[in-house]
Design a protein around this motif. Structure first.
Motif, short mmCIF file in Angstrom:
data_model
loop_
_atom_site.label_atom_id
_atom_site.label_comp_id
_atom_site.label_asym_id
_atom_site.label_seq_id
_atom_site.Cartn_x
_atom_site.Cartn_y
_atom_site.Cartn_z
N TRP A 107 60.35 -14.23 4.59
CA TRP A 107 58.94 -15.26 4.78
C TRP A 107 59.30 -16.65 4.42
O TRP A 107 59.46 -16.92 3.25
CB TRP A 107 57.94 -14.46 4.08
N THR A 108 58.63 -17.51 5.36
CA THR A 108 58.38 -18.82 4.94
C THR A 108 56.99 -19.03 5.71
O THR A 108 56.69 -18.37 6.65
CB THR A 108 59.25 -19.72 5.41
N PRO A 109 56.18 -20.02 5.36
CA PRO A 109 54.88 -20.19 5.95
C PRO A 109 55.00 -20.76 7.22
O PRO A 109 54.10 -20.35 8.25
CB PRO A 109 54.24 -21.43 5.14
N ASP A 110 56.25 -21.18 7.84
CA ASP A 110 56.39 -21.43 9.22
C ASP A 110 56.42 -20.40 10.16
O ASP A 110 56.35 -20.53 11.54
CB ASP A 110 57.49 -22.39 9.49
N LYS A 111 56.46 -19.08 9.44
CA LYS A 111 56.48 -17.92 10.34
C LYS A 111 54.99 -17.51 10.64
O LYS A 111 54.99 -16.54 11.49
CB LYS A 111 57.19 -16.82 9.63
N MET A 112 54.11 -18.15 9.98
CA MET A 112 52.59 -17.59 10.15
C MET A 112 52.17 -17.80 11.62
O MET A 112 51.65 -16.76 12.32
CB MET A 112 51.66 -18.40 9.51
N PRO A 113 52.60 -18.86 12.61
CA PRO A 113 52.18 -18.81 14.09
C PRO A 113 52.60 -17.61 14.77
O PRO A 113 51.88 -16.99 15.52
CB PRO A 113 52.58 -20.06 14.42
N PRO A 114 53.93 -17.24 14.47
CA PRO A 114 54.51 -16.15 15.34
C PRO A 114 53.88 -14.83 14.87
O PRO A 114 53.58 -13.85 15.89
CB PRO A 114 55.90 -16.06 15.55
N LEU A 115 53.55 -14.73 13.57
CA LEU A 115 52.95 -13.41 13.14
C LEU A 115 51.70 -13.41 13.69
O LEU A 115 51.14 -12.27 14.20
CB LEU A 115 52.81 -13.52 11.72
N LEU A 116 50.84 -14.38 13.86
CA LEU A 116 49.23 -14.46 14.08
C LEU A 116 49.64 -14.07 15.64
O LEU A 116 48.62 -13.56 16.23
CB LEU A 116 48.69 -15.80 13.83
N VAL B 120 41.64 -14.56 9.59
CA VAL B 120 42.19 -13.30 10.17
C VAL B 120 42.12 -12.05 9.67
O VAL B 120 42.58 -10.96 9.94
CB VAL B 120 43.75 -13.66 10.36
N TYR B 121 41.35 -12.29 8.17
CA TYR B 121 41.13 -10.64 7.67
C TYR B 121 39.96 -11.11 6.57
O TYR B 121 39.47 -12.08 6.44
CB TYR B 121 42.18 -10.29 6.80
N ARG B 122 39.30 -10.05 6.48
CA ARG B 122 38.31 -10.15 5.42
C ARG B 122 38.81 -9.82 3.87
O ARG B 122 39.66 -8.91 3.79
CB ARG B 122 37.10 -9.12 5.73
N GLN B 123 38.06 -10.16 2.88
CA GLN B 123 38.60 -9.86 1.32
C GLN B 123 38.43 -8.56 1.25
O GLN B 123 39.22 -7.97 0.41
CB GLN B 123 37.88 -10.84 0.51
N VAL B 124 37.58 -7.86 1.63
CA VAL B 124 36.96 -6.65 0.96
C VAL B 124 36.88 -5.64 2.11
O VAL B 124 36.13 -5.95 3.27
CB VAL B 124 35.94 -6.41 0.20
N SER B 125 37.08 -4.37 2.08
CA SER B 125 36.85 -3.22 3.04
C SER B 125 36.03 -2.26 2.18
O SER B 125 36.43 -1.91 0.93
CB SER B 125 37.70 -2.63 4.04
N ILE B 126 34.96 -1.52 2.65
CA ILE B 126 34.33 -0.60 1.87
C ILE B 126 34.30 0.70 2.82
O ILE B 126 34.07 0.63 3.93
CB ILE B 126 32.85 -0.89 1.67
#
Length: 135
Positions: A84-93, A16-22
């Motif tokens: 925040w808890t990891p089970d919130k990742m699906p609705p965030l995404l 869902v994201y890249r590690q670096v932006s230039i």
């Protein structure tokens, strides 16, 4: 485009994201943390994290458009999520995906997610701030 995204070898590749932006543009844009308010200050999606993420993203899109930019110009996002808890990742995404579809973008800038105890208004579940760069 003033932003190039990179996943360096030796670091994990995240979907869902890249590690670096230039960034190579000349104007830095700092967008205040956006919450799930509509233009009248009414909270959208009370109790619904996905809906609030979607509205927050759309608000960032509105702010960027006002200064001549888009999500293609975002170099970094920071998420503040209440309790925040990891089970919130699906609705965030899900909220990100819905907003991206409406905006016609693939948002992959580097991102940081910070769990917080509360935000400015008790109904707010997420706040998202953005840094962008324009040519």
């Amino acid at each position: 485009m003033a932003i190039t995204f990179v996943n360096p070898s030796g670091l994990p590749e995240i979907d869902v994201y890249r590690q670096v932006s230039i960034a190579s543009g000349s104007k830095l844009i700092f967008i205040a943390g956006q919450v799930a308010w509509d233009a009248e200050g009414v909270t959208i999606g009370e109790g619904d994290l996905a809906a609030q993420v979607e509205q927050s993203y759309l608000n960032i899109g509105t702010a960027l458009a006002e200064v001549g930019g888009s999500f293609d110009d975002v170099a970094k996002l920071t998420f503040y999520v209440v309790d925040w808890t990891p089970d919130k990742m699906p609705p965030l995404l899900e909220g990100i995906s819905r907003a991206a579809a409406k905006l016609g973008v693939t948002p992959v800038p580097p991102a940081t997610l910070i769990g917080v105890a509360a935000l400015d208004v008790p109904d707010h579940l997420v706040e998202i701030e953005a840094t962008a760069i324009l040519d």
